[in-house]
Design a protein around this motif. Structure first.
Motif, PDB file in Angstrom:
ATOM      1  N   LYS A 245     -35.230  -7.489  -9.864  1.00  0.00           N
ATOM      2  CA  LYS A 245     -34.689  -8.808 -10.178  1.00  0.00           C
ATOM      3  C   LYS A 245     -34.820  -9.806  -9.047  1.00  0.00           C
ATOM      4  CE  LYS A 245     -31.679  -8.235 -14.047  1.00  0.00           C
ATOM      5  NZ  LYS A 245     -30.429  -8.706 -14.664  1.00  0.00           N
ATOM      6  N   ASN A 246     -35.031  -9.316  -7.812  1.00  0.00           N
ATOM      7  CA  ASN A 246     -35.164 -10.270  -6.723  1.00  0.00           C
ATOM      8  C   ASN A 246     -36.348  -9.914  -5.839  1.00  0.00           C
ATOM      9  OD1 ASN A 246     -34.270  -8.675  -4.277  1.00  0.00           O
ATOM     10  ND2 ASN A 246     -32.394  -8.505  -5.501  1.00  0.00           N
ATOM     11  N   LEU A 247     -36.776 -10.890  -5.072  1.00  0.00           N
ATOM     12  CA  LEU A 247     -37.997 -10.781  -4.291  1.00  0.00           C
ATOM     13  C   LEU A 247     -37.910  -9.675  -3.249  1.00  0.00           C
ATOM     14  CD1 LEU A 247     -40.797 -11.884  -3.552  1.00  0.00           C
ATOM     15  CD2 LEU A 247     -39.645 -13.579  -2.099  1.00  0.00           C
ATOM     16  N   GLU A 248     -36.786  -9.567  -2.540  1.00  0.00           N
ATOM     17  CA  GLU A 248     -36.686  -8.580  -1.468  1.00  0.00           C
ATOM     18  C   GLU A 248     -36.760  -7.151  -2.006  1.00  0.00           C
ATOM     19  OE1 GLU A 248     -37.018  -9.274   1.696  1.00  0.00           O
ATOM     20  OE2 GLU A 248     -37.276 -11.319   0.957  1.00  0.00           O
ATOM     21  N   GLN A 249     -36.098  -6.902  -3.128  1.00  0.00           N
ATOM     22  CA  GLN A 249     -36.189  -5.573  -3.754  1.00  0.00           C
ATOM     23  C   GLN A 249     -37.635  -5.262  -4.148  1.00  0.00           C
ATOM     24  OE1 GLN A 249     -33.533  -5.707  -7.116  1.00  0.00           O
ATOM     25  NE2 GLN A 249     -31.751  -5.016  -5.948  1.00  0.00           N
ATOM     26  N   ALA A 250     -38.294  -6.243  -4.726  1.00  0.00           N
ATOM     27  CA  ALA A 250     -39.666  -6.048  -5.171  1.00  0.00           C
ATOM     28  C   ALA A 250     -40.602  -5.798  -3.991  1.00  0.00           C
ATOM     29  CB  ALA A 250     -40.131  -7.260  -5.975  1.00  0.00           C
ATOM     30  N   LYS A 251     -40.409  -6.537  -2.904  1.00  0.00           N
ATOM     31  CA  LYS A 251     -41.253  -6.341  -1.718  1.00  0.00           C
ATOM     32  C   LYS A 251     -41.037  -4.956  -1.120  1.00  0.00           C
ATOM     33  CE  LYS A 251     -41.462  -9.690   1.310  1.00  0.00           C
ATOM     34  NZ  LYS A 251     -41.035 -10.806   2.189  1.00  0.00           N
ATOM     35  N   ALA A 388     -45.134  -8.740  -3.311  1.00  0.00           N
ATOM     36  CA  ALA A 388     -44.107  -8.061  -4.085  1.00  0.00           C
ATOM     37  C   ALA A 388     -44.697  -7.539  -5.393  1.00  0.00           C
ATOM     38  CB  ALA A 388     -42.953  -9.021  -4.394  1.00  0.00           C
ATOM     39  N   ALA A 389     -45.922  -7.966  -5.714  1.00  0.00           N
ATOM     40  CA  ALA A 389     -46.569  -7.580  -6.965  1.00  0.00           C
ATOM     41  C   ALA A 389     -48.060  -7.856  -6.873  1.00  0.00           C
ATOM     42  CB  ALA A 389     -45.975  -8.367  -8.135  1.00  0.00           C
ATOM     43  N   ASP A 390     -48.842  -7.035  -7.587  1.00  0.00           N
ATOM     44  CA  ASP A 390     -50.271  -7.303  -7.780  1.00  0.00           C
ATOM     45  C   ASP A 390     -50.505  -8.035  -9.086  1.00  0.00           C
ATOM     46  OD1 ASP A 390     -51.361  -5.891  -5.439  1.00  0.00           O
ATOM     47  OD2 ASP A 390     -50.606  -4.091  -6.434  1.00  0.00           O
ATOM     48  N   GLY A 391     -49.497  -8.052  -9.909  1.00  0.00           N
ATOM     49  CA  GLY A 391     -49.570  -8.706 -11.206  1.00  0.00           C
ATOM     50  C   GLY A 391     -48.259  -8.493 -11.927  1.00  0.00           C
ATOM     51  N   PHE A 392     -48.243  -8.782 -13.220  1.00  0.00           N
ATOM     52  CA  PHE A 392     -46.981  -8.757 -13.961  1.00  0.00           C
ATOM     53  C   PHE A 392     -47.203  -8.247 -15.379  1.00  0.00           C
ATOM     54  CE2 PHE A 392     -46.983 -12.107 -10.799  1.00  0.00           C
ATOM     55  CZ  PHE A 392     -45.854 -11.795 -10.065  1.00  0.00           C
ATOM     56  N   ASN A 393     -46.212  -7.514 -15.867  1.00  0.00           N
ATOM     57  CA  ASN A 393     -46.195  -7.071 -17.255  1.00  0.00           C
ATOM     58  C   ASN A 393     -45.312  -8.062 -18.012  1.00  0.00           C
ATOM     59  OD1 ASN A 393     -47.074  -5.297 -19.199  1.00  0.00           O
ATOM     60  ND2 ASN A 393     -45.403  -3.848 -18.920  1.00  0.00           N
ATOM     61  N   ILE A 394     -45.940  -8.932 -18.767  1.00  0.00           N
ATOM     62  CA  ILE A 394     -45.226 -10.037 -19.416  1.00  0.00           C
ATOM     63  C   ILE A 394     -44.530  -9.543 -20.676  1.00  0.00           C
ATOM     64  CG2 ILE A 394     -45.482 -12.322 -20.457  1.00  0.00           C
ATOM     65  CD1 ILE A 394     -45.965 -12.155 -17.379  1.00  0.00           C
TER      66      ILE A 394
END
Length: 447
Positions: A245-251, A388-394
């Protein structure tokens, strides 16, 4: 394609991801069993140059309701078996990748290897397999069991399952088939390899009665975020679906999984991390907010509680006050990573049970982005540039509108910024994702 381009998957459960999607005025609830409906949606994603579509699946009706009246309020009781559907969709599409969930707990490796090899041929190299271990007892009860195996056992079986499946895909070398009428040789006998696998969970002789797939192996996708899930992904996955849900977790997750991949001797560039994103798109922010509120106002409390129970690991929470806090509940053998995420959300934000089920009614623990095309593109770009991502599952809130909005409004903005393709550059799903084709290898036990 380099990392300068975002990867996009379209996660397409009919009639959309919000639990009220089927009740939306523009929804077509019967689309769950209408091939033409799915065909139209997938063609929209292909028009938007998405890397792939993704179909989730389970082999049981996931419910914790007390009677059939409560059960009848849920909008996703039935749907197509995904590989059957993807095989049909392969005929009406040309470039988009076709990815589906299949369980290693309630299938046999030979079945799965054969089906995905067939799909890869039918689609000219566009198949992807989302590997899951399953999480519910209702699935176990359809396969001669009362309860599912424990978490650790499911992952041990899954690892051996992958050994067998990949070994079967390597039953034949790429150029094994001669089709030589003059010599009478249909194939080169030196290029046939018998697996002869025999370990704890499986005894499989082989060979597979399908040739080596066009992609070598289908693209391997995995979505577990538990410790076992991450280690499994580091060993096998080429695409990782995750929820943050947030950038730091994703990174932190992105850095951690890339490090784990390297420990298995794999290139981190050959693993694409694609968090789920629940986008609510409006030409103005007010329009986006109105779209979201329309869906939120359609939530049936019975369905909301049922969803939360499932997300917490199939724990019945109906006996607790809906406007009170989420109590401490025991860890389950279900999706342990999702349970932990929801506990953290409820605790840090002080949410009641009602507020918590409303908060996950669409995104289910994934990131929700609401706003204009520019605002949504800003956030996708930030996550991508920040590694934080290479892409996204929309995850479209409601279909077909949610996907159409993304394709017609957000994709052009990403293209304008040079972050997403304007045309497909290759034929296979591996081409789209920038993944190498696995070389043939003789597996243990083969001649």
């Amino acid at each position: 394609m380099s990392r300068s381009m975002i990867k996009l998957g379209a996660f397409l459960p009919a009639p959309g991801h919000h639990i009220s999607a089927w009740r939306h005025p523009n929804a077509y609830p019967a689309g769950v069993l209408d091939f033409h409906y799915y065909s139209s949606i997938v063609k929209t994603a292909e028009r938007g140059k998405f890397d792939m579509i993704f179909l989730s699946d389970g082999v049981g009706v996931r419910t914790h309701y007390k009677d059939s009246d409560e059960l009848s309020r849920w909008g996703r009781m039935v749907h197509f078996e995904p590989l059957t559907l993807l095989s049909a969709l392969s005929v009406v599409t040309e470039r988009i990748g076709l990815t589906a969930t299949c369980s290693t707990t309630y299938n046999e490796p030979f079945h799965i290897a054969r089906k995905f090899a067939s799909l890869d041929f039918l689609s000219n190299g566009r198949s992807g397999w989302n590997v899951v271990t399953s999480t519910t007892d209702v699935e176990a009860q359809n396969f001669n069991l009362d309860k599912q195996p424990d978490h650790g056992t499911r992952y041990l079986r899954a690892r051996e399952f992958m050994e067998v499946a990949t070994g079967l895909w390597d039953s034949w070398e790429d150029d094994a088939f001669l089709f030589d009428k003059e010599s009478g040789r249909f194939f080169d006998p030196e290029k046939l390899h018998i697996l002869n696998h025999k370990k704890e969970f499986f005894s499989v002789r082989g060979p597979l009665n399908v040739a080596r797939p066009p992609q070598g192996y289908p693209v391997i996708v995995q979505a577990g975020s538990s410790a076992d899930g991450q280690d499994f992904a580091a060993q096998w996955a080429e695409v990782i679906f995750t929820a943050h849900k947030n950038l730091e977790q994703a990174k932190a997750f992105y850095r951690g999984i890339k490090e784990q991949v390297a420990k298995y001797g794999r290139s981190p560039d050959q693993v694409k991390v694609m968090p789920g994103i629940f986008p609510v798109v409006g030409r103005t922010r007010d329009e986006a907010e109105q779209k979201y509120e329309t869906l939120q106002n359609l939530i049936d409390p019975v369905v909301g509680l049922g969803l939360l129970s499932t997300q917490l690991g199939n724990i019945d929470i109906s006996k607790y006050p809906v406007d009170g806090p989420l109590p401490e509940l025991p860890e389950t053998q279900g999706s342990t990573s999702r349970q932990k995420l929801l506990y953290e959300e409820a605790k840090t934000q002080g949410l009641t049970i009602r507020e918590l089920y409303r908060s996950i009614a669409g995104p289910r623990g994934h990131r929700m982005i609401l706003g204009t095309p520019q605002e949504i593109a800003d956030q996708l770009e930030e996550w991508f540039v920040s590694e934080a991502a290479d892409g996204f599952n929309i995850m479209p809130p409601q279909l077909p509108d949610g996907l159409t909005d993304f394709v017609e409004l957000v994709v052009p903005e990403l293209q304008r910024r040079g972050l997403f393709r304007t045309e497909y550059e290759g034929q296979t799903l591996r081409d789209h994702l920038g993944l190498e084709r696995p070389s043939f290898r003789a597996h243990s036990g083969s001649k």
